[in-house]
Design a protein around this motif. Sequence first.
Motif, PDB file in Angstrom:
ATOM      1  N   ALA A 102       4.434   6.258  -1.712  1.00 58.16           N
ATOM      2  CA  ALA A 102       5.792   6.545  -2.159  1.00 58.16           C
ATOM      3  C   ALA A 102       5.753   7.448  -3.392  1.00 58.16           C
ATOM      4  O   ALA A 102       4.821   7.380  -4.194  1.00 58.16           O
ATOM      5  CB  ALA A 102       6.514   5.248  -2.481  1.00 58.16           C
ATOM      6  N   ARG A 103       6.790   8.313  -3.517  1.00 59.24           N
ATOM      7  CA  ARG A 103       6.854   9.158  -4.714  1.00 59.24           C
ATOM      8  C   ARG A 103       7.185   8.280  -5.914  1.00 59.24           C
ATOM      9  O   ARG A 103       7.930   7.307  -5.780  1.00 59.24           O
ATOM     10  CB  ARG A 103       7.908  10.244  -4.515  1.00 59.24           C
ATOM     11  CG  ARG A 103       7.366  11.360  -3.625  1.00 59.24           C
ATOM     12  CD  ARG A 103       8.444  12.245  -3.073  1.00 59.24           C
ATOM     13  NE  ARG A 103       9.354  12.747  -4.083  1.00 59.24           N
ATOM     14  CZ  ARG A 103      10.466  13.419  -3.773  1.00 59.24           C
ATOM     15  NH1 ARG A 103      10.765  13.619  -2.516  1.00 59.24           N
ATOM     16  NH2 ARG A 103      11.257  13.857  -4.732  1.00 59.24           N
ATOM     17  N   PRO A 104       6.632   8.614  -7.077  1.00 57.27           N
ATOM     18  CA  PRO A 104       6.776   7.729  -8.247  1.00 57.27           C
ATOM     19  C   PRO A 104       8.217   7.342  -8.538  1.00 57.27           C
ATOM     20  O   PRO A 104       8.493   6.198  -8.888  1.00 57.27           O
ATOM     21  CB  PRO A 104       6.187   8.558  -9.389  1.00 57.27           C
ATOM     22  CG  PRO A 104       5.281   9.537  -8.737  1.00 57.27           C
ATOM     23  CD  PRO A 104       5.809   9.794  -7.366  1.00 57.27           C
ATOM     24  N   GLU A 105       9.146   8.308  -8.383  1.00 59.98           N
ATOM     25  CA  GLU A 105      10.529   7.977  -8.739  1.00 59.98           C
ATOM     26  C   GLU A 105      11.162   6.990  -7.757  1.00 59.98           C
ATOM     27  O   GLU A 105      12.199   6.414  -8.029  1.00 59.98           O
ATOM     28  CB  GLU A 105      11.378   9.249  -8.862  1.00 59.98           C
ATOM     29  CG  GLU A 105      11.509  10.062  -7.587  1.00 59.98           C
ATOM     30  CD  GLU A 105      10.458  11.163  -7.505  1.00 59.98           C
ATOM     31  OE1 GLU A 105       9.336  10.960  -8.028  1.00 59.98           O
ATOM     32  OE2 GLU A 105      10.752  12.225  -6.919  1.00 59.98           O
ATOM     33  N   TRP A 106      10.524   6.791  -6.598  1.00 62.54           N
ATOM     34  CA  TRP A 106      11.069   5.846  -5.622  1.00 62.54           C
ATOM     35  C   TRP A 106      10.504   4.443  -5.781  1.00 62.54           C
ATOM     36  O   TRP A 106      10.998   3.490  -5.205  1.00 62.54           O
ATOM     37  CB  TRP A 106      10.759   6.338  -4.205  1.00 62.54           C
ATOM     38  CG  TRP A 106      11.682   7.436  -3.768  1.00 62.54           C
ATOM     39  CD1 TRP A 106      11.418   8.778  -3.775  1.00 62.54           C
ATOM     40  CD2 TRP A 106      13.017   7.283  -3.285  1.00 62.54           C
ATOM     41  NE1 TRP A 106      12.509   9.471  -3.333  1.00 62.54           N
ATOM     42  CE2 TRP A 106      13.514   8.571  -3.021  1.00 62.54           C
ATOM     43  CE3 TRP A 106      13.851   6.174  -3.058  1.00 62.54           C
ATOM     44  CZ2 TRP A 106      14.792   8.798  -2.542  1.00 62.54           C
ATOM     45  CZ3 TRP A 106      15.120   6.395  -2.568  1.00 62.54           C
ATOM     46  CH2 TRP A 106      15.579   7.695  -2.327  1.00 62.54           C
ATOM     47  N   LYS A 107       9.393   4.337  -6.549  1.00 63.89           N
ATOM     48  CA  LYS A 107       8.683   3.058  -6.583  1.00 63.89           C
ATOM     49  C   LYS A 107       9.570   1.886  -7.006  1.00 63.89           C
ATOM     50  O   LYS A 107       9.592   0.837  -6.361  1.00 63.89           O
ATOM     51  CB  LYS A 107       7.478   3.154  -7.516  1.00 63.89           C
ATOM     52  CG  LYS A 107       6.299   3.799  -6.834  1.00 63.89           C
ATOM     53  CD  LYS A 107       5.069   3.731  -7.692  1.00 63.89           C
ATOM     54  CE  LYS A 107       3.947   4.489  -6.998  1.00 63.89           C
ATOM     55  NZ  LYS A 107       2.730   4.512  -7.805  1.00 63.89           N
ATOM     56  N   TYR A 125       0.836  -1.208   0.000  1.00 61.99           N
ATOM     57  CA  TYR A 125       0.000   0.000   0.000  1.00 61.99           C
ATOM     58  C   TYR A 125       0.865   1.249   0.000  1.00 61.99           C
ATOM     59  O   TYR A 125       0.642   2.185  -0.765  1.00 61.99           O
ATOM     60  CB  TYR A 125      -0.903  -0.023   1.237  1.00 61.99           C
ATOM     61  CG  TYR A 125      -1.996   1.009   1.215  1.00 61.99           C
ATOM     62  CD1 TYR A 125      -3.224   0.721   0.642  1.00 61.99           C
ATOM     63  CD2 TYR A 125      -1.787   2.270   1.754  1.00 61.99           C
ATOM     64  CE1 TYR A 125      -4.235   1.667   0.609  1.00 61.99           C
ATOM     65  CE2 TYR A 125      -2.788   3.229   1.719  1.00 61.99           C
ATOM     66  CZ  TYR A 125      -4.011   2.926   1.152  1.00 61.99           C
ATOM     67  OH  TYR A 125      -4.998   3.859   1.121  1.00 61.99           O
ATOM     68  N   PHE A 126       1.887   1.205   0.822  1.00 59.84           N
ATOM     69  CA  PHE A 126       2.787   2.357   0.902  1.00 59.84           C
ATOM     70  C   PHE A 126       3.471   2.599  -0.444  1.00 59.84           C
ATOM     71  O   PHE A 126       3.510   3.716  -0.950  1.00 59.84           O
ATOM     72  CB  PHE A 126       3.830   2.114   1.999  1.00 59.84           C
ATOM     73  CG  PHE A 126       4.863   3.201   2.083  1.00 59.84           C
ATOM     74  CD1 PHE A 126       4.599   4.369   2.780  1.00 59.84           C
ATOM     75  CD2 PHE A 126       6.095   3.056   1.454  1.00 59.84           C
ATOM     76  CE1 PHE A 126       5.536   5.376   2.850  1.00 59.84           C
ATOM     77  CE2 PHE A 126       7.040   4.060   1.527  1.00 59.84           C
ATOM     78  CZ  PHE A 126       6.760   5.225   2.224  1.00 59.84           C
ATOM     79  N   ILE A 127       3.989   1.504  -1.032  1.00 60.07           N
ATOM     80  CA  ILE A 127       4.707   1.670  -2.302  1.00 60.07           C
ATOM     81  C   ILE A 127       3.747   2.165  -3.381  1.00 60.07           C
ATOM     82  O   ILE A 127       4.086   3.028  -4.187  1.00 60.07           O
ATOM     83  CB  ILE A 127       5.380   0.344  -2.727  1.00 60.07           C
ATOM     84  CG1 ILE A 127       6.399  -0.086  -1.678  1.00 60.07           C
ATOM     85  CG2 ILE A 127       6.064   0.500  -4.077  1.00 60.07           C
ATOM     86  CD1 ILE A 127       6.978  -1.459  -1.922  1.00 60.07           C
ATOM     87  N   LEU A 139      12.549  -2.952  -5.805  1.00 65.76           N
ATOM     88  CA  LEU A 139      13.823  -3.671  -5.866  1.00 65.76           C
ATOM     89  C   LEU A 139      14.242  -4.103  -4.460  1.00 65.76           C
ATOM     90  O   LEU A 139      14.716  -5.223  -4.258  1.00 65.76           O
ATOM     91  CB  LEU A 139      14.894  -2.782  -6.491  1.00 65.76           C
ATOM     92  CG  LEU A 139      16.225  -3.474  -6.730  1.00 65.76           C
ATOM     93  CD1 LEU A 139      16.115  -4.413  -7.918  1.00 65.76           C
ATOM     94  CD2 LEU A 139      17.345  -2.475  -6.957  1.00 65.76           C
ATOM     95  N   LEU A 140      14.022  -3.212  -3.493  1.00 59.90           N
ATOM     96  CA  LEU A 140      14.371  -3.555  -2.107  1.00 59.90           C
ATOM     97  C   LEU A 140      13.579  -4.767  -1.631  1.00 59.90           C
ATOM     98  O   LEU A 140      14.105  -5.629  -0.938  1.00 59.90           O
ATOM     99  CB  LEU A 140      14.092  -2.370  -1.182  1.00 59.90           C
ATOM    100  CG  LEU A 140      15.170  -1.303  -1.115  1.00 59.90           C
ATOM    101  CD1 LEU A 140      14.735  -0.204  -0.167  1.00 59.90           C
ATOM    102  CD2 LEU A 140      16.488  -1.916  -0.651  1.00 59.90           C
TER     103      LEU A 140
END
Lengths: 310, 408
Positions: free
Chosen positions: A119-124, A113-115, A129-130
């Motif tokens: 989360a900001r799009p550039e972090w998704k 849900y958070f992702i 990956l994490l």
Amino acid sequence: MTALAPTAPAPTSTPPTNLRARVRRNPAPYLLALAGAAWLLVLFVIPLISGLAVSLMTGNPQEGYTFTWNWGVYGQLFGPGASTPYWLFLGRGIFYGVMATIVTILVGYPMAYFIAFRARPEWKNALLLLVMLSFLVSFIIRTDMWAFLLSDQGPVLTVLRGIHLVGKDFHILGTNAAVIGGLAYNDLAFMVLPIYLALERIDPRLIEASADLYGKKPATFFHTVLPLTRSGIFAGILLVFIDSAGDPVSPSLLGGTHTYTIGQAIQDAYLTNQQYNVAAALSTVLMIVLGVILFAYARIAGTDNIEDLV
Amino acid sequence: MTPTDPAVMRGLTQARLSRRTLLRGAVTGLGAMAMAATLAGCGIKGSDAGQAARNIDWKAFWASQKKTGHLDFANWPLYIDQDKGKIPSLEMFTKATGIKVNYQAVIQNNAPFYATIAPQLRAQQSIGYDIIVMTNGWEVTELINNGFVMELDHSRLPNFAKYAADNVKNPPYDPNNAHSVVWQSGFTGLAYNKKLAPKKVTSFQDLLDPAFAGHVGMMNDNTELGGAGLLATGVKPVDSTPDDWRRAAEWLIKARSNVSGYYDQSYIDKLQNGDTWVSQAWSGDIFQAQANGATDIEFVVPEEGQAIWHDNMMIPMQAQHPVDALEWMNFYYTPEIAGIVEDWVNYICPVPDAKQYIADELEDPDVSDSPLVFPTADMEARSNELYVFKNYDEYELWNSIFNPVIQS
């Protein structure tokens, strides 16, 4: 435009109902399905049948095994006079699988849900990956590292004892919790990814609509978001439950003397005692029981349309 | 609504059996029958239909074999001397004899390795190795009984006769070393953590002490586990009977309440981590743990005695370079070569005279003075060979008695 005309299908012709005619008319999808069908046949149907066949053999590693329609093996292993409590090991495996599945939903849903929404799009991509990063290391090594971290003189318990949060006799390894934790840890990504995909597909306007209809945040979540991700949760449950119910690794590395599961029993029967018929019968029963559970679950809680699952 | 003739309804709702459907059904039935027939014909070959029936004149065989200058050697990981990626003992062998060695550390465990090579040996094919190293137990007994390994020509092994320790000569599982010579031996005794254990461990009965509850490690290998149970109940494993086995299992089940787990090689990590305070242990592991700084861990020969096992070099049938294999065996059984290997491997050396070589030439007193590598007479006297299974039924009985200790 005129050059294309001959290849375009005539709009008036009715689609042929006969399978053979349909294949002849448009073979591409059927040819493509052939690869998948061959895959299923070679890697699923044939092993399934041969597993069943081996379970009906009698013999021993020295004299070899011959096929004798020995259905009695199932009675010997699971009947009232069974010398080893395989029902107990089976029940334990399913219990661990269910618990691990619940843990992965509780942990994985908020992560997904958070992702997906916070989360900001550039972090998704980085966050996804994490989630999958742990797959870069063999899961046996990862599980073994947990065994090291959680050991009685390991870093975790030393610190907890040091600040008097736990008593001298407290330990983690060898308990049901350790096994369930290990299973959930190893399979977390299998839950996060399908749920994330389902969340990503939700049209934001539906959430706005829910708010417009005076839905408070919890109501929006429980009546709009959660039902729309049912397919993702269902796929996650399939992946996590099947994988963890039969897993021999976590119980053997993190478990103790009271965590022996059906997965370990199959492994020991096959590799240590070379009782191939016993191993095959145990895995056939495991597969059937898992199949029945999942079928029942799909009928009760599953979606109406199988396409919703993918 | 007008009433409908039931026959029409039936015709509308039920599929009619056409000739084609019937035919299809028949073909499916035939197919199923054919498959059942195929299944009935299939099976998994056992190891019994081996090469035992073949009568081989070993004298004539060895007389006809010639040295080839090549040797394929299969061994366990980390089980030979190493120096910057090279193996000095093998290089010395190549220099002395001209035989090049292809050394592969491919054996991870006895049962799976045996399961891999047995089908090839049964089919009388070469398995690609001239020497294999396996622990005495059911698999080695199978290899010998099924004629899967060659009889050794001891006239070409003078060093074995001259230097071999008494504890590796004429072992119960291979009388007169007819098929095998020992690579390394090991003790299975107890080890405990002096810092964590509430008291000194001297006997198997200490494992029953509630003071150790939840901190006792045992091995998950049935042979080792059963051996410990037999020793604990005062029975020499090699002379034991099924009744002894059952009593041993009862003792082991009694100890279960204190046991934290039944482990494979990971028992040594558990002991070093402090998860277990006392554990069944192999002498070589404890030596190496001590050498690596785990000075709190001490090996104990229990009052009731300890088990001794042997990893054996054998030449599988159809080996392509058997004479070269014998040359290596003979070359290994010298104080110099056995000493070089021993100084790295640290199990029990099959060549007692290597002690002097390690002390004088390699100047490594930690190894040469260790009773775990060169056991004292007292330790030897308290060592017990493991039970040798006579046939599969015995092995299965043993497993059915000791499996429930682990599985519950």
